[in-house]
Enzyme design. Structure first.
Site, PDB file in Angstrom:
ATOM      1  N   SER A 153       0.848  -1.190   0.000  1.00  0.00           N
ATOM      2  CA  SER A 153       0.000   0.000   0.000  1.00  0.00           C
ATOM      3  C   SER A 153       0.881   1.236   0.000  1.00  0.00           C
ATOM      4  CB  SER A 153      -0.885   0.009   1.249  1.00  0.00           C
ATOM      5  OG  SER A 153      -1.499   1.270   1.453  1.00  0.00           O
ATOM      6  N   TYR A 166      -2.272  -0.427  10.468  1.00  0.00           N
ATOM      7  CA  TYR A 166      -2.351  -0.840   9.065  1.00  0.00           C
ATOM      8  C   TYR A 166      -1.125  -0.355   8.295  1.00  0.00           C
ATOM      9  CZ  TYR A 166      -4.135  -1.249   4.276  1.00  0.00           C
ATOM     10  OH  TYR A 166      -4.283  -1.561   2.946  1.00  0.00           O
TER      11      TYR A 166
END
Length: 268
Positions: A153, A166
């Site tokens: 990501s 995250y």
């Protein structure tokens, strides 16, 4: 490569056997469809969403796609996934380590919840490492010059204004990819990752509590590139490139599919 089956057929994955974790929805589902379209002999979907995974496999055709229940947090599940694929289809050429979860709260650093972070890391970091481990072992044993692609990501490179756990876990995925690319290079196994900017998937829609259109509008602020909306097919095409012989000399790369990310944006 000259004389390869993919070159001769015109399909980039002709004859390949692939596993896609988290393949029942979102990026994994799109990647599964792309792999089949590009000639993969078999794509094995691994997911904990049994009903959705079976639906995807049946919609494609069980002669080209099948589903196996796998919780990547459980080492025996991952080991069984890889071994059953080898037992049935002979080998593994491609592993797309895509399964992951998001934060269930904003999880800012000042209110950091360790128990939540442990859950995120168990899937995104440790679970992904298990998938790389067993896929790599199978490739080494079979002397297959395979390709492993991890879904990371932009938060794994830039950080985030929230969802700290995250972001940390996706940093770990990129670190895993880079270490694996070094350790597996002597076997001819390539390891890379893709880092999407924010996009609408079932995961991001759940994290933001919004529908796909709203999520796309929110994330459009995170990219300098205007006139195009990032969708799962864009990420799947990047995964395809890294999985295919078109990237035959590419390893250790984090391919950012981010439209030139806006630093400091409110991303997840």
């Amino acid at each position: 490569m000259a004389g390869s089956s993919s070159t001769l057929s015109g399909l980039r994955l002709a004859g390949k056997v692939a596993i896609v974790t988290g393949g029942a929805s979102g990026i994994g589902k799109e990647t599964t469809h792309v792999f089949v379209k590009e000639g993969a002999r078999m794509v094995v979907i691994a997911d904990i969403q049994d009903e959705l995974g079976i639906q995807v496999a049946e919609s494609i055709g069980t002669d080209k796609c099948t589903f196996i229940h796998c919780d990547i947090r459980i080492e025996d599940d991952v080991k069984n996934l890889v071994q059953s694929t080898i037992n049935t289809y002979g080998q593994i050429d491609i592993m797309h380590c895509n399964a992951g979860i998001g934060s269930t709260t904003d999880q800012t650093l000042l209110q950091f919840d360790v128990s939540q972070a442990n859950g995120v890391f168990a899937t995104n970091a440790i679970g992904t490492a298990l998938c790389v481990k067993y896929a790599a072992r199978a490739m080494v044993e079979a002397k297959v010059r395979g390709s492993i692609v991890c879904t990371a990501s932009t938060t794994g490179s830039y950080g985030a204004a929230r969802v700290t756990d995250y972001s940390m876990s996706k940093h770990a995925v990129i670190g895993l990819m880079r270490s694996a690319s070094v350790q597996l290079a002597k076997y001819g196994i390539r390891v890379n990752s893709v880092s999407p900017n924010g996009l609408a998937t079932p995961l991001s829609e759940k994290m933001l509590g919004a529908d796909a259109k709203t999520v796309e509008e929110v994330f459009s602020k995170n990219s300098m590139l205007k006139g195009v909306v990032l969708r799962t097919n864009n990420v799947a095409d990047a995964v395809l490139f890294l999985a295919s012989n078109e990237s035959d000399f590419v390893t250790g790369l984090d391919l950012r599919v981010d439209g030139n990310f806006v630093t400091g944006a409110e991303v997840i």
